[in-house]
Design a protein around this motif. Structure first.
Motif, PDB file in Angstrom:
ATOM      1  N   HIS A 180       0.943  -1.183  -0.015  1.00 17.02           N
ATOM      2  CA  HIS A 180      -0.015  -0.112   0.061  1.00 17.02           C
ATOM      3  C   HIS A 180       0.893   1.225   0.295  1.00 17.02           C
ATOM      4  CE1 HIS A 180      -3.015   3.212   1.541  1.00 17.02           C
ATOM      5  NE2 HIS A 180      -3.766   2.357   0.694  1.00 17.02           N
ATOM      6  N   GLY A 181       0.781   2.218  -1.055  1.00 18.93           N
ATOM      7  CA  GLY A 181       1.511   3.293  -1.043  1.00 18.93           C
ATOM      8  C   GLY A 181       0.812   4.572  -0.760  1.00 18.93           C
ATOM      9  N   GLY A 182      -0.104   4.466   0.454  1.00 14.11           N
ATOM     10  CA  GLY A 182      -0.706   5.599   0.875  1.00 14.11           C
ATOM     11  C   GLY A 182      -1.474   6.162  -0.196  1.00 14.11           C
ATOM     12  N   ARG A 183      -1.666   7.435  -0.251  1.00 18.33           N
ATOM     13  CA  ARG A 183      -2.518   8.410  -1.235  1.00 18.33           C
ATOM     14  C   ARG A 183      -1.950   8.471  -2.708  1.00 18.33           C
ATOM     15  NH1 ARG A 183      -2.055  14.196   1.276  1.00 18.33           N
ATOM     16  NH2 ARG A 183       0.052  14.547   0.620  1.00 18.33           N
ATOM     17  N   TYR A 184      -0.768   7.936  -2.963  1.00 21.91           N
ATOM     18  CA  TYR A 184      -0.011   7.982  -4.214  1.00 21.91           C
ATOM     19  C   TYR A 184      -0.282   6.961  -5.245  1.00 21.91           C
ATOM     20  CZ  TYR A 184       2.060  11.637  -1.654  1.00 21.91           C
ATOM     21  OH  TYR A 184       2.156  12.649  -0.783  1.00 21.91           O
ATOM     22  N   VAL A 185      -0.301   7.202  -6.783  1.00 20.05           N
ATOM     23  CA  VAL A 185      -0.164   5.976  -7.377  1.00 20.05           C
ATOM     24  C   VAL A 185       1.160   5.307  -7.363  1.00 20.05           C
ATOM     25  CG1 VAL A 185      -1.773   7.365  -9.150  1.00 20.05           C
ATOM     26  CG2 VAL A 185       0.838   7.422  -9.425  1.00 20.05           C
ATOM     27  N   PHE A 186       0.989   3.907  -7.897  1.00 18.98           N
ATOM     28  CA  PHE A 186       2.109   3.001  -7.949  1.00 18.98           C
ATOM     29  C   PHE A 186       2.810   3.398  -9.127  1.00 18.98           C
ATOM     30  CE2 PHE A 186       4.060  -1.283  -8.144  1.00 18.98           C
ATOM     31  CZ  PHE A 186       4.461  -1.292  -6.785  1.00 18.98           C
ATOM     32  N   LYS A 187       4.176   3.882  -9.150  1.00 17.26           N
ATOM     33  CA  LYS A 187       5.052   4.343 -10.349  1.00 17.26           C
ATOM     34  C   LYS A 187       6.287   3.623 -10.283  1.00 17.26           C
ATOM     35  CE  LYS A 187       3.531   8.955 -11.000  1.00 17.26           C
ATOM     36  NZ  LYS A 187       4.207  10.272 -11.426  1.00 17.26           N
ATOM     37  N   TRP A 188       6.694   3.435 -11.577  1.00 11.49           N
ATOM     38  CA  TRP A 188       8.109   2.663 -11.894  1.00 11.49           C
ATOM     39  C   TRP A 188       9.154   3.786 -12.140  1.00 11.49           C
ATOM     40  CZ3 TRP A 188      11.354  -1.252 -11.648  1.00 11.49           C
ATOM     41  CH2 TRP A 188      12.214  -1.249 -12.712  1.00 11.49           C
ATOM     42  N   HIS A 189      10.153   3.693 -11.533  1.00  9.00           N
ATOM     43  CA  HIS A 189      11.460   4.582 -11.947  1.00  9.00           C
ATOM     44  C   HIS A 189      12.588   3.635 -12.272  1.00  9.00           C
ATOM     45  CE1 HIS A 189       9.547   8.173 -10.230  1.00  9.00           C
ATOM     46  NE2 HIS A 189       9.229   7.552  -9.358  1.00  9.00           N
ATOM     47  N   GLU A 190      13.306   4.091 -13.211  1.00  8.92           N
ATOM     48  CA  GLU A 190      14.286   3.359 -13.406  1.00  8.92           C
ATOM     49  C   GLU A 190      15.613   3.621 -12.612  1.00  8.92           C
ATOM     50  OE1 GLU A 190      16.076   3.374 -17.564  1.00  8.92           O
ATOM     51  OE2 GLU A 190      13.987   3.144 -18.381  1.00  8.92           O
ATOM     52  N   VAL A 210      -3.159   3.003 -10.915  1.00  6.10           N
ATOM     53  CA  VAL A 210      -3.571   4.334 -10.409  1.00  6.10           C
ATOM     54  C   VAL A 210      -4.115   4.067  -8.786  1.00  6.10           C
ATOM     55  CG1 VAL A 210      -4.260   5.435 -12.446  1.00  6.10           C
ATOM     56  CG2 VAL A 210      -5.967   3.723 -11.303  1.00  6.10           C
ATOM     57  N   ASN A 211      -4.286   2.883  -8.604  1.00  2.71           N
ATOM     58  CA  ASN A 211      -4.754   2.564  -7.168  1.00  2.71           C
ATOM     59  C   ASN A 211      -3.275   2.444  -6.419  1.00  2.71           C
ATOM     60  OD1 ASN A 211      -5.390   1.348  -4.853  1.00  2.71           O
ATOM     61  ND2 ASN A 211      -6.854  -0.084  -5.811  1.00  2.71           N
ATOM     62  N   PRO A 212      -3.260   3.058  -4.995  1.00  2.00           N
ATOM     63  CA  PRO A 212      -2.023   2.933  -4.336  1.00  2.00           C
ATOM     64  C   PRO A 212      -1.753   1.552  -3.698  1.00  2.00           C
ATOM     65  CG  PRO A 212      -3.739   4.303  -3.062  1.00  2.00           C
ATOM     66  CD  PRO A 212      -4.263   3.885  -4.387  1.00  2.00           C
ATOM     67  N   GLN A 213      -2.694   0.605  -3.923  1.00  2.00           N
ATOM     68  CA  GLN A 213      -2.175  -0.470  -3.519  1.00  2.00           C
ATOM     69  C   GLN A 213      -2.435  -1.553  -4.517  1.00  2.00           C
ATOM     70  OE1 GLN A 213      -4.895  -1.700   0.057  1.00  2.00           O
ATOM     71  NE2 GLN A 213      -5.471  -3.645  -1.072  1.00  2.00           N
ATOM     72  N   VAL A 214      -1.247  -2.576  -4.370  1.00  2.00           N
ATOM     73  CA  VAL A 214      -0.982  -3.672  -5.471  1.00  2.00           C
ATOM     74  C   VAL A 214      -0.914  -5.112  -4.732  1.00  2.00           C
ATOM     75  CG1 VAL A 214      -0.183  -2.078  -7.368  1.00  2.00           C
ATOM     76  CG2 VAL A 214       1.375  -3.089  -5.571  1.00  2.00           C
ATOM     77  N   SER A 215      -1.479  -5.900  -5.454  1.00  2.00           N
ATOM     78  CA  SER A 215      -1.319  -7.212  -4.840  1.00  2.00           C
ATOM     79  C   SER A 215       0.060  -7.716  -5.464  1.00  2.00           C
ATOM     80  CB  SER A 215      -2.397  -8.191  -5.601  1.00  2.00           C
ATOM     81  OG  SER A 215      -3.612  -7.882  -5.307  1.00  2.00           O
ATOM     82  N   CYS A 216       0.606  -8.682  -4.384  1.00  2.00           N
ATOM     83  CA  CYS A 216       2.033  -9.296  -4.549  1.00  2.00           C
ATOM     84  C   CYS A 216       2.179 -10.427  -3.925  1.00  2.00           C
ATOM     85  CB  CYS A 216       3.052  -8.174  -4.324  1.00  2.00           C
ATOM     86  SG  CYS A 216       2.957  -7.732  -2.445  1.00  2.00           S
ATOM     87  N   TYR A 217       3.153 -11.215  -4.198  1.00  2.00           N
ATOM     88  CA  TYR A 217       3.663 -12.514  -3.378  1.00  2.00           C
ATOM     89  C   TYR A 217       4.926 -11.975  -2.569  1.00  2.00           C
ATOM     90  CZ  TYR A 217      -0.161 -14.952  -5.672  1.00  2.00           C
ATOM     91  OH  TYR A 217      -1.341 -15.203  -6.169  1.00  2.00           O
TER      92      TYR A 217
END
Length: 69
Positions: free
Chosen positions: A18-28, A47-54
């Protein structure tokens, strides 16, 4: 469904980041400072600040399936 860690072969646990209120972004890795610390840089992955993962608790790796976003 059980997911096996590709690194150590232990069972992985499904959860989310969960990234708080921000979108989930990729940076090189070599991104400039302004790109890393401002809202203008990076590639929006979700755009959702929460992403599923393992997560593997044994070797401390996290796997995110971008196609499931």
């Amino acid at each position: 469904m059980k997911t096996e860690c590709p690194y150590c072969k232990s069972e992985m646990v499904k959860g989310f980041i969960h990234g708080g209120r921000y979108v989930f972004k990729w940076h090189e890795e070599n991104a400039g400072l302004l790109e890393k610390v401002t809202v203008f840089g990076g590639e929006t992955l979700h755009v959702n600040p929460q992403v599923s993962c393992y997560r593997c608790k044994n070797c401390d790796k996290i796997i995110i399936n971008l196609k499931e976003l």
